[in-house]
Design a protein around this motif. Sequence first.
Motif, mmCIF file in Angstrom:
data_model
loop_
_atom_site.group_PDB
_atom_site.id
_atom_site.type_symbol
_atom_site.label_atom_id
_atom_site.label_comp_id
_atom_site.label_asym_id
_atom_site.label_seq_id
_atom_site.Cartn_x
_atom_site.Cartn_y
_atom_site.Cartn_z
ATOM 1 N N ALA A 105 18.297 -0.132 49.975
ATOM 2 C CA ALA A 105 19.691 0.370 50.048
ATOM 3 C C ALA A 105 19.617 1.762 49.892
ATOM 4 O O ALA A 105 19.122 2.482 48.949
ATOM 5 N N GLY A 106 20.170 2.383 50.951
ATOM 6 C CA GLY A 106 20.291 4.033 50.668
ATOM 7 C C GLY A 106 21.638 4.520 51.421
ATOM 8 O O GLY A 106 22.186 3.766 52.259
ATOM 9 N N ILE A 107 22.102 5.547 50.963
ATOM 10 C CA ILE A 107 23.192 6.234 51.716
ATOM 11 C C ILE A 107 23.049 7.639 51.791
ATOM 12 O O ILE A 107 21.843 8.506 51.181
ATOM 13 N N THR A 108 23.693 8.429 52.776
ATOM 14 C CA THR A 108 23.585 9.874 52.856
ATOM 15 C C THR A 108 24.996 10.507 52.651
ATOM 16 O O THR A 108 26.109 10.061 52.685
ATOM 17 N N VAL A 109 24.798 11.695 52.154
ATOM 18 C CA VAL A 109 26.188 12.584 52.022
ATOM 19 C C VAL A 109 25.760 13.798 52.727
ATOM 20 O O VAL A 109 24.822 14.534 52.621
ATOM 21 N N ASP B 32 20.637 17.915 54.482
ATOM 22 C CA ASP B 32 21.650 17.764 53.533
ATOM 23 C C ASP B 32 21.095 17.782 52.237
ATOM 24 O O ASP B 32 20.070 16.866 51.965
ATOM 25 N N ALA B 33 21.336 18.516 51.277
ATOM 26 C CA ALA B 33 20.890 18.543 49.846
ATOM 27 C C ALA B 33 20.760 17.133 49.243
ATOM 28 O O ALA B 33 19.737 16.737 48.776
ATOM 29 N N VAL C 262 17.320 15.725 47.917
ATOM 30 C CA VAL C 262 17.045 15.686 46.299
ATOM 31 C C VAL C 262 16.775 14.324 46.001
ATOM 32 O O VAL C 262 15.822 13.935 45.237
ATOM 33 N N THR C 263 17.546 13.354 46.458
ATOM 34 C CA THR C 263 17.723 12.021 45.697
ATOM 35 C C THR C 263 16.569 11.335 46.252
ATOM 36 O O THR C 263 15.508 10.396 45.741
ATOM 37 N N LYS C 264 16.028 11.631 47.768
ATOM 38 C CA LYS C 264 14.646 10.937 48.382
ATOM 39 C C LYS C 264 13.483 11.394 47.621
ATOM 40 O O LYS C 264 12.625 10.785 47.355
ATOM 41 N N HIS C 265 13.408 12.779 47.365
ATOM 42 C CA HIS C 265 12.382 13.030 46.660
ATOM 43 C C HIS C 265 12.189 12.457 45.231
ATOM 44 O O HIS C 265 11.090 12.326 44.711
ATOM 45 N N ALA C 266 13.575 12.261 44.669
ATOM 46 C CA ALA C 266 13.458 11.869 43.306
ATOM 47 C C ALA C 266 12.906 10.249 43.093
ATOM 48 O O ALA C 266 12.139 9.773 42.610
ATOM 49 N N ALA C 267 13.398 9.750 44.602
ATOM 50 C CA ALA C 267 12.809 8.058 44.584
ATOM 51 C C ALA C 267 11.461 8.167 44.810
ATOM 52 O O ALA C 267 10.708 7.247 44.343
ATOM 53 N N VAL C 268 10.729 9.127 45.527
ATOM 54 C CA VAL C 268 9.097 9.174 45.558
ATOM 55 C C VAL C 268 8.520 9.323 44.284
ATOM 56 O O VAL C 268 7.571 8.919 43.932
ATOM 57 N N ALA C 269 9.236 10.290 43.523
ATOM 58 C CA ALA C 269 8.796 10.522 42.256
ATOM 59 C C ALA C 269 8.662 9.464 41.237
ATOM 60 O O ALA C 269 7.797 9.119 40.597
ATOM 61 N N SER D 126 24.317 7.942 62.968
ATOM 62 C CA SER D 126 25.524 8.612 62.409
ATOM 63 C C SER D 126 25.374 10.160 62.696
ATOM 64 O O SER D 126 26.099 11.056 62.377
ATOM 65 N N GLU D 127 24.122 10.669 62.809
ATOM 66 C CA GLU D 127 23.905 12.188 62.931
ATOM 67 C C GLU D 127 24.365 12.624 64.073
ATOM 68 O O GLU D 127 24.747 11.946 64.989
ATOM 69 N N SER D 128 24.477 14.205 63.987
ATOM 70 C CA SER D 128 24.839 14.711 65.351
ATOM 71 C C SER D 128 23.894 14.769 66.193
ATOM 72 O O SER D 128 22.742 14.366 66.073
ATOM 73 N N GLU D 129 24.264 14.985 67.379
ATOM 74 C CA GLU D 129 23.411 14.587 68.867
ATOM 75 C C GLU D 129 22.126 15.629 68.509
ATOM 76 O O GLU D 129 21.135 15.449 68.786
#
Length: 259
Positions: free
Chosen positions: A85-89, A144-145, A149-156, A187-190
């Motif tokens: 599970a993951g989300i983006t902001v 998007d920061a 940031v959170t995905k770097h932390a997930a890998v770590a 959901s991302e821009s074109e």
Amino acid sequence: MKIKDANIVVTGAGSGIGRALAHAFVRHGAASVVVADRDEVAAMAVADEINGRACQVDVASPAAMDWLIEMAEQDGPVDLFCSNAGITVRGGTGVSEPEWERIWRVNVMAHVACAKRLLPGMLERGSGHFLNVASAAGLLSQFDAPYTVTKHAAVAFAEWLSITYGDQGIGVSCLCPGGVDTPLFRSESEARQHAMGEGLLGPDQVAEIAIEGLLENRFLILTHEAVREQAMRRARDTDRWVHGMRKFFSSVRDKEQRH
């Protein structure tokens, strides 16, 4: 990691990569698959498709994670937990603190929560595996920061788990997909879709790559060779890579503003 006859939990399994993983595990002979998702209707639909069990859960809630694992263990010990599970902001320094806290809980602390609850039993048995789904953004960077940031932390965190418990029978794999045709991607821009869409894969393709990596007990599972190449460039000359990414991000933002 053996998939056949394994008891497996997949979070964020109502759509996208999570749904594809749930289906793939069944095809490869899993004994049981718990389909966990915040969207109860979606979880139930996937569970019906694979003859699994659905669980409506918000992975940002520690109490909900307790309930999920308690329910999953009714089938026996959890052999593989897929924290997908993951989300983006959207945004950077202007993102509000509550939004930062929410994405941190979902994209990072959910991984910590499942490990905290499952590790004691796994260590006692001397077996168990975690598949933590991060992103290419966890090795490189994206627009998007909060997501980066959170995905770097997930890998770590996945690395730490493997380093700390890998000699005690605990397997850890970290899946870092590149462009995948999921609701999150759409959901991302074109302009962003075009920038990230080279070599775009379907969720089913990603799931089969993940299965292959699990069967080989690989830590880092990549879906796109270009991600590996970019990560190597970044390691060899970080300054040059950062300058190049500035130009790349700037060109994408210019295209977004023109549309």
